[in-house]
Design a protein around this motif. Structure first.
Motif, PDB file in Angstrom:
ATOM      1  N   THR A 100      77.835   9.736  56.649  1.00 35.62           N
ATOM      2  CA  THR A 100      76.985   9.846  57.833  1.00 35.62           C
ATOM      3  C   THR A 100      76.060  11.062  57.768  1.00 35.62           C
ATOM      4  O   THR A 100      75.046  11.091  58.454  1.00 35.62           O
ATOM      5  N   ALA A 101      76.397  12.058  56.950  1.00 35.37           N
ATOM      6  CA  ALA A 101      75.535  13.240  56.830  1.00 35.37           C
ATOM      7  C   ALA A 101      74.154  12.866  56.329  1.00 35.37           C
ATOM      8  O   ALA A 101      73.168  13.557  56.614  1.00 35.37           O
ATOM      9  N   THR A 102      74.071  11.760  55.575  1.00 33.00           N
ATOM     10  CA  THR A 102      72.780  11.308  55.057  1.00 33.00           C
ATOM     11  C   THR A 102      71.816  10.981  56.185  1.00 33.00           C
ATOM     12  O   THR A 102      70.594  11.049  56.015  1.00 33.00           O
ATOM     13  N   LEU A 103      72.345  10.623  57.341  1.00 32.82           N
ATOM     14  CA  LEU A 103      71.512  10.252  58.490  1.00 32.82           C
ATOM     15  C   LEU A 103      71.051  11.465  59.289  1.00 32.82           C
ATOM     16  O   LEU A 103      70.285  11.321  60.238  1.00 32.82           O
ATOM     17  N   GLY A 104      71.536  12.650  58.920  1.00 30.74           N
ATOM     18  CA  GLY A 104      71.131  13.863  59.627  1.00 30.74           C
ATOM     19  C   GLY A 104      72.256  14.455  60.450  1.00 30.74           C
ATOM     20  O   GLY A 104      73.171  13.748  60.897  1.00 30.74           O
ATOM     21  N   ARG A 105      72.187  15.764  60.645  1.00 32.38           N
ATOM     22  CA  ARG A 105      73.230  16.455  61.400  1.00 32.38           C
ATOM     23  C   ARG A 105      73.375  15.936  62.831  1.00 32.38           C
ATOM     24  O   ARG A 105      74.495  15.770  63.313  1.00 32.38           O
ATOM     25  N   PRO A 106      72.264  15.673  63.566  1.00 32.63           N
ATOM     26  CA  PRO A 106      72.426  15.172  64.944  1.00 32.63           C
ATOM     27  C   PRO A 106      73.214  13.868  65.008  1.00 32.63           C
ATOM     28  O   PRO A 106      74.037  13.678  65.912  1.00 32.63           O
ATOM     29  N   VAL A 107      72.982  12.983  64.026  1.00 33.62           N
ATOM     30  CA  VAL A 107      73.705  11.704  64.019  1.00 33.62           C
ATOM     31  C   VAL A 107      75.182  11.943  63.758  1.00 33.62           C
ATOM     32  O   VAL A 107      76.055  11.405  64.448  1.00 33.62           O
TER      33      VAL A 107
END
Length: 372
Positions: free
Chosen positions: A315-322
């Motif tokens: 999920t880190a690939t989607l960005g920290r906020p996600v």
């Protein structure tokens, strides 16, 4: 060499360590928790060559057009002995722009093919130390392209800010000239943030210089003066940027790199980042060191595309906020399983699991044409 230096030399291979500059030091702060980057930067690895060798070449850098435009704009605002630049900086700091001032071009001899970096560094140190404000009403002093120094992972790095203004409002101020525009009073937030962290590198180096010369490092203001073109013309405008937060992050990351021994003991004995090594061996070595990929890395790290590919199921690939919104659920597979109700997850994931199941129901209703 010490055992640490020998290990770092073995990691990078036969080539000399890549030298840092203000941009690369600033980039270190973009992801201070990334062990992979900390090891590679401490060893001075040729990261562009490494990225190409493992099959994921970096895709960023300044265009020649941008560099030329920046040089032309900087020359414009520094013309006539910096008269326009002094006016802009003084007015932004709230002091008399018509007061007496001196202009010293510390890079002139280098451009004329005279002394090298060591002489210029010594000249800069002497000139800046002598310009420390004493409260006696001295004239302002502007220093064009001084050469500063900063220790990064055992290397002495030479840094060249655009300008240092002394004795304005009783302090030193770093002045950075950038060619990105300020339109209707607003500049690109990403470019301002990049300029802020780069300027923080100069502030830290200047504070260390003054401290070494027996002066109070707090004489260097954390308010940096950023000079950019206004709207779509080349008329310059000055803004103040507070870099206190960037200084804290920068110090923390540099301290972490200074403690590289703690990271080295966790590496496999055969770890290598030598760009001439077998690509498969390099990929295995890189994956053996934890990384903290985030989309922001694409603009700051040469290995970002490799790390993105390696973490495509996370999920880190989607960005920290996600990832934060998902309550720390680490993988996409886990997210889908929680959403489908296939397992309840850990106790600390209960809230995220409930939200994911609700989102899955809403999606199913929407696809079925049944508004929820």
């Amino acid at each position: 060499m010490t055992s640490t230096e020998e290990r770092l030399a073995g990691i990078r291979g036969d080539g000399p360590p890549r030298r840092h500059n203000a941009r690369t030091i600033a980039a270190l702060t973009g992801n201070p928790g990334c062990a992979r980057r900390a090891v590679l930067d401490s060893a001075g690895v040729d990261k562009p060559g490494l990225a190409e060798r493992v099959g994921f070449p970096s895709r960023f850098g300044q265009s020649r057009f941008a560099i030329t435009r920046g040089n032309v704009f900087e020359a414009q605002v520094k013309a006539d002995g910096g008269a326009e630049l002094l006016r802009l900086v003084a007015e932004r700091l709230g002091v008399d722009p018509d007061g007496p001032a001196t202009w010293t071009d510390l890079g002139a001899d280098d451009r004329a093919g005279q002394p090298g970096q060591s002489d210029r560094s010594a000249r800069s140190r002497a000139a800046l130390a002598a310009a420390a404000p004493t409260g006696m009403g001295e004239p302002a002093a502007l220093f064009d392209h001084p050469l500063l120094g900063l220790d990064v992972a055992g290397q002495r790095v030479h840094l060249e800010p655009d300008l240092v203004a002394a004795r304005l409002a009783g302090r030193f101020h770093v002045v950075e000239v950038k060619s990105f525009p300020v339109i209707d009073g607003q500049a690109d937030p990403g470019k301002v943030a990049a300029a802020a962290i780069q300027s923080a590198v100069y502030v830290l180096a200047l504070r260390e210089l003054l401290a070494a010369e027996g002066h109070d490092p707090e004489l260097v203001s954390s308010d940096v003066v950023l000079v950019c073109p206004r709207d779509f013309a080349n008329q310059p405008v000055a803004s103040l940027v507070d870099v206190r937060r960037q200084l804290l992050v920068l110090r923390r990351q540099l301290d972490r790199m200074a403690r590289i021994d703690d990271l080295l003991v966790q590496l496999p004995a055969d770890f290598t980042a030598d760009p001439v090594a077998d690509p498969a061996e390099l990929r295995r070595s890189l994956l053996s060191v934890p990384a903290r990929y985030a989309p922001d890395c694409l603009a700051a790290c040469e290995l970002a595309y490799f790390c993105r590919h390696a973490t495509r199921a996370e999920t880190a690939t989607l960005g920290r906020p996600v990832r934060e919104a998902l309550g720390g659920v680490a993988t996409v597979a886990e997210v889908l399983a929680l959403a489908a109700g296939e397992h309840a997850g850990e106790p600390e994931q209960a809230e995220a699991a409930a939200l994911l199941r609700a989102a899955a129901r809403l999606r199913a209703d929407a696809l079925a044409g049944q508004p929820g």
